[in-house]
Design a protein around this motif. Sequence first.
Motif, PDB file in Angstrom:
ATOM      1  N   ARG A   1       0.848  -1.178   0.000  1.00  0.00           N
ATOM      2  CA  ARG A   1       0.000   0.000   0.000  1.00  0.00           C
ATOM      3  C   ARG A   1       0.885   1.230   0.000  1.00  0.00           C
ATOM      4  NH1 ARG A   1      -5.503  -0.137   3.165  1.00  0.00           N
ATOM      5  NH2 ARG A   1      -5.310   1.947   2.328  1.00  0.00           N
TER       6      ARG A   1
ATOM      7  N   LEU B   1       1.646  -7.057   4.031  1.00  0.00           N
ATOM      8  CA  LEU B   1       1.635  -5.595   4.045  1.00  0.00           C
ATOM      9  C   LEU B   1       3.054  -5.118   3.835  1.00  0.00           C
ATOM     10  CD1 LEU B   1       0.352  -2.769   4.701  1.00  0.00           C
ATOM     11  CD2 LEU B   1       0.905  -3.234   7.093  1.00  0.00           C
TER      12      LEU B   1
ATOM     13  N   LEU C   1       5.280  -1.285   3.297  1.00  0.00           N
ATOM     14  CA  LEU C   1       5.376   0.164   3.170  1.00  0.00           C
ATOM     15  C   LEU C   1       6.848   0.548   3.171  1.00  0.00           C
ATOM     16  CD1 LEU C   1       2.651   1.261   5.741  1.00  0.00           C
ATOM     17  CD2 LEU C   1       2.491   1.512   3.271  1.00  0.00           C
TER      18      LEU C   1
ATOM     19  N   HIS D   1      -2.077  -1.173   9.310  1.00  0.00           N
ATOM     20  CA  HIS D   1      -1.586  -0.111   8.435  1.00  0.00           C
ATOM     21  C   HIS D   1      -2.156   1.249   8.833  1.00  0.00           C
ATOM     22  CE1 HIS D   1      -1.915   2.091   4.395  1.00  0.00           C
ATOM     23  NE2 HIS D   1      -0.722   2.306   4.875  1.00  0.00           N
TER      24      HIS D   1
END
Length: 374
Positions: free
Chosen positions: A8, A146, A148, A340
């Motif tokens: 993301r 996830l 980032l 997140h």
Amino acid sequence: MIRSGRPRHRRPPYGGRRETVLLSPLLLTALITGLAFATPREIAFSRLLPAAPALAAALWTVLPTVLLGVFCLLVMIGLSMVYSDLGTPYTAAAIIAVTLAAAYASHLRLQREEILFQVRLVADAAQKVLLRPLPSRIQDVEIESLYLAAAEHARIGGDFYEAADTMYGVRLLIGDVRGKGLQAVGAASAVINCFRENAYDQPDLKAIIQRLETSIIRYSVTTRSVDQSEHFATALLAEIPYDGGQVRILNCGHPPPLLVQRGEIRVIEPTTPSPPLNLANLLGDHYNVDTVTFTSGDQLLLYTDGVSEARDRTGRFFPLADWMRRLGPASPRELLRRLHEDLVHYSGGRLEDDIAALAVRSGCSRAHHPPPQV
């Protein structure tokens, strides 16, 4: 929405105000024109008209920028018919000069944006190679991921993860190369590619970690770094056998995973520490595998230190274990979605390190069919 294996990214610039921003040169032109006609000539707001094409250069393409400059010139000519002593020749010359400069600046900006777009395409391709999308389920094990990157506008960094459906069971890898951002990508790529090659063939986790150790050592040598000890990484391997009921974990200096079992949160600390990758020569190559009960409905959260060491404005670390207790029961997808959102909120949107996480949940027991050995 978190999708399996897909990172993301931060919100695009302007958000819902994008249209207003794009129209700002027109709004500025209308404001200056209205003030120029409505105020006494001594104030001479018309001298601000060159600001409109200058602003357009940062937002518009070349032709609309030039057309706006022509419109501002016509406005100035119209004002000169009403007020004869506005210094029209000087303001008109300024509008022409600024419009020409703005058109050239717009051309250069578009060229740079095209280059940046091509660079992003390459980064996206590298992202798919290094952190390819993981399947949402392997056998009866649910998996969500996830990622980032801390570096602004970066797609990849020094954190990595992978999952493999092998004849020995579902094998997972998560790790963190020293450093952050693009400088750590090379070492992360060496480790994850080595795992993809050896996860299917090596009989146990110790054999895999030894191959990963060799891989990062070779990478450090070939990159000819002044300080080769800079290239080290923490890593955690997990293996969920097909007969179910347990998970084997080999933790090489990595943050301990969290196990959600019958509503209780348990931190899985290694019984005996194992050295991080590329530090075995200094700390010894003694690797320890822990076996933990992992039955139907149990959930395991694997993460990098970017999660546990995220700080708020006062410098306090993110309370991951307490956060999971407050969260309560959640699917892997919901768990990482909430993680997140809460990490970004807790840190005030200022991520200081790359973040990677895997949420793994054991499904209902059923007959397993190991994949054929290749």
